[in-house]
Scaffold this motif. Structure first.
Motif, short mmCIF file in Angstrom:
data_model
loop_
_atom_site.label_atom_id
_atom_site.label_comp_id
_atom_site.label_asym_id
_atom_site.label_seq_id
_atom_site.Cartn_x
_atom_site.Cartn_y
_atom_site.Cartn_z
N GLU A 166 2.30 -9.35 -14.92
CA GLU A 166 2.12 -9.48 -16.38
C GLU A 166 3.46 -9.64 -17.08
OE1 GLU A 166 -0.15 -5.98 -17.28
OE2 GLU A 166 -2.05 -6.96 -16.78
N GLN A 167 4.53 -9.17 -16.46
CA GLN A 167 5.88 -9.29 -17.03
C GLN A 167 6.64 -10.47 -16.43
OE1 GLN A 167 7.64 -5.49 -16.20
NE2 GLN A 167 6.12 -4.38 -17.36
N ASP A 168 5.96 -11.28 -15.62
CA ASP A 168 6.61 -12.40 -14.91
C ASP A 168 7.83 -11.93 -14.12
OD1 ASP A 168 4.80 -14.35 -15.66
OD2 ASP A 168 5.91 -14.89 -17.47
N ALA A 169 7.72 -10.77 -13.51
CA ALA A 169 8.82 -10.19 -12.73
C ALA A 169 8.62 -10.53 -11.25
CB ALA A 169 8.88 -8.67 -12.93
N TYR A 170 8.75 -11.81 -10.95
CA TYR A 170 8.54 -12.29 -9.58
C TYR A 170 9.89 -12.37 -8.87
CZ TYR A 170 3.96 -13.53 -11.38
OH TYR A 170 2.71 -13.48 -11.93
N ASP A 171 10.36 -11.23 -8.41
CA ASP A 171 11.66 -11.14 -7.78
C ASP A 171 11.52 -10.53 -6.38
OD1 ASP A 171 11.00 -8.51 -8.38
OD2 ASP A 171 12.58 -8.25 -9.86
N ASP A 172 12.64 -10.17 -5.78
CA ASP A 172 12.61 -9.58 -4.44
C ASP A 172 11.83 -8.28 -4.39
OD1 ASP A 172 14.07 -11.71 -3.47
OD2 ASP A 172 15.98 -10.64 -3.49
N ASP A 173 11.90 -7.49 -5.46
CA ASP A 173 11.13 -6.24 -5.50
C ASP A 173 9.63 -6.53 -5.50
OD1 ASP A 173 13.38 -4.63 -5.52
OD2 ASP A 173 13.48 -4.57 -7.71
N PHE A 174 9.23 -7.60 -6.19
CA PHE A 174 7.83 -8.00 -6.17
C PHE A 174 7.39 -8.32 -4.75
CE2 PHE A 174 4.38 -11.05 -6.35
CZ PHE A 174 3.56 -10.55 -7.34
N LEU A 175 8.23 -9.06 -4.03
CA LEU A 175 7.89 -9.41 -2.65
C LEU A 175 7.79 -8.19 -1.75
CD1 LEU A 175 9.92 -12.67 -1.96
CD2 LEU A 175 7.47 -12.42 -2.35
N MET A 176 8.67 -7.22 -1.95
CA MET A 176 8.60 -5.98 -1.15
C MET A 176 7.32 -5.22 -1.44
SD MET A 176 12.55 -4.59 -0.83
CE MET A 176 12.56 -3.94 -2.46
N GLN A 177 6.94 -5.15 -2.71
CA GLN A 177 5.69 -4.47 -3.07
C GLN A 177 4.49 -5.23 -2.51
OE1 GLN A 177 6.91 -1.55 -3.77
NE2 GLN A 177 5.61 -1.24 -5.53
N LEU A 178 4.56 -6.55 -2.54
CA LEU A 178 3.47 -7.37 -2.01
C LEU A 178 3.33 -7.15 -0.50
CD1 LEU A 178 1.26 -9.46 -2.33
CD2 LEU A 178 3.03 -11.24 -2.23
N ALA A 179 4.44 -7.08 0.20
CA ALA A 179 4.39 -6.82 1.65
C ALA A 179 3.77 -5.45 1.93
CB ALA A 179 5.79 -6.92 2.25
N ALA A 180 4.14 -4.46 1.14
CA ALA A 180 3.58 -3.12 1.31
C ALA A 180 2.08 -3.12 0.99
CB ALA A 180 4.31 -2.12 0.42
N TYR A 181 1.69 -3.87 -0.03
CA TYR A 181 0.27 -3.95 -0.39
C TYR A 181 -0.52 -4.64 0.73
CZ TYR A 181 -3.99 -4.90 -3.00
OH TYR A 181 -5.30 -4.97 -3.40
N ARG A 182 0.03 -5.71 1.29
CA ARG A 182 -0.65 -6.39 2.40
C ARG A 182 -0.83 -5.44 3.59
NH1 ARG A 182 -1.88 -11.62 2.19
NH2 ARG A 182 -0.62 -13.05 0.96
N LYS A 183 0.15 -4.60 3.83
CA LYS A 183 0.06 -3.66 4.94
C LYS A 183 -1.02 -2.60 4.66
CE LYS A 183 2.83 -0.65 7.85
NZ LYS A 183 4.14 -0.10 8.12
N ALA A 184 -1.09 -2.15 3.42
CA ALA A 184 -2.07 -1.12 3.04
C ALA A 184 -3.48 -1.68 2.94
CB ALA A 184 -1.66 -0.47 1.72
N GLU A 185 -3.61 -2.95 2.53
CA GLU A 185 -4.91 -3.60 2.35
C GLU A 185 -4.89 -4.97 3.01
OE1 GLU A 185 -7.83 -2.80 0.84
OE2 GLU A 185 -7.15 -0.78 0.46
N PRO A 186 -4.89 -5.02 4.33
CA PRO A 186 -4.71 -6.30 5.03
C PRO A 186 -5.82 -7.33 4.80
CG PRO A 186 -5.21 -4.53 6.58
CD PRO A 186 -5.03 -3.89 5.24
N THR A 187 -6.99 -6.90 4.36
CA THR A 187 -8.08 -7.86 4.15
C THR A 187 -8.31 -8.19 2.68
OG1 THR A 187 -9.74 -6.10 4.10
CG2 THR A 187 -9.27 -7.11 6.26
N SER A 188 -7.44 -7.71 1.82
CA SER A 188 -7.64 -7.92 0.38
C SER A 188 -7.26 -9.34 -0.03
CB SER A 188 -6.81 -6.92 -0.43
OG SER A 188 -6.90 -7.22 -1.80
#
Length: 70
Positions: free
Chosen positions: A28-50
């Protein structure tokens, strides 16, 4: 399921939920940076089928001008 299985499930669910809402706030803040990618990787690990992880990844790619891969 044993009690340990349930506690692991709920802990993972809480973690995935927190990661989802963090990614949502960042997008929502258009904060698509390296931290976003790290959070996305963690989310994929926590919810691999989402499918939500795919949506966040597509939004990241679109933000960086990569419509073809988005």
């Amino acid at each position: 399921m044993q009690d340990d299985d349930f506690s692991t499930f709920w802990r993972n669910n809480e973690q995935a939920s927190a990661l989802f809402y963090d990614l949502l706030a960042r997008s929502e803040q258009d904060a698509y940076d390296d931290d976003f990618l790290m959070q996305l990787a963690a989310y994929r690990k926590a919810e691999p089928t989402s499918e939500r992880a795919d949506i966040f990844a597509a939004k990241y790619l679109l933000h960086h001008g990569d419509a073809e891969n988005a």
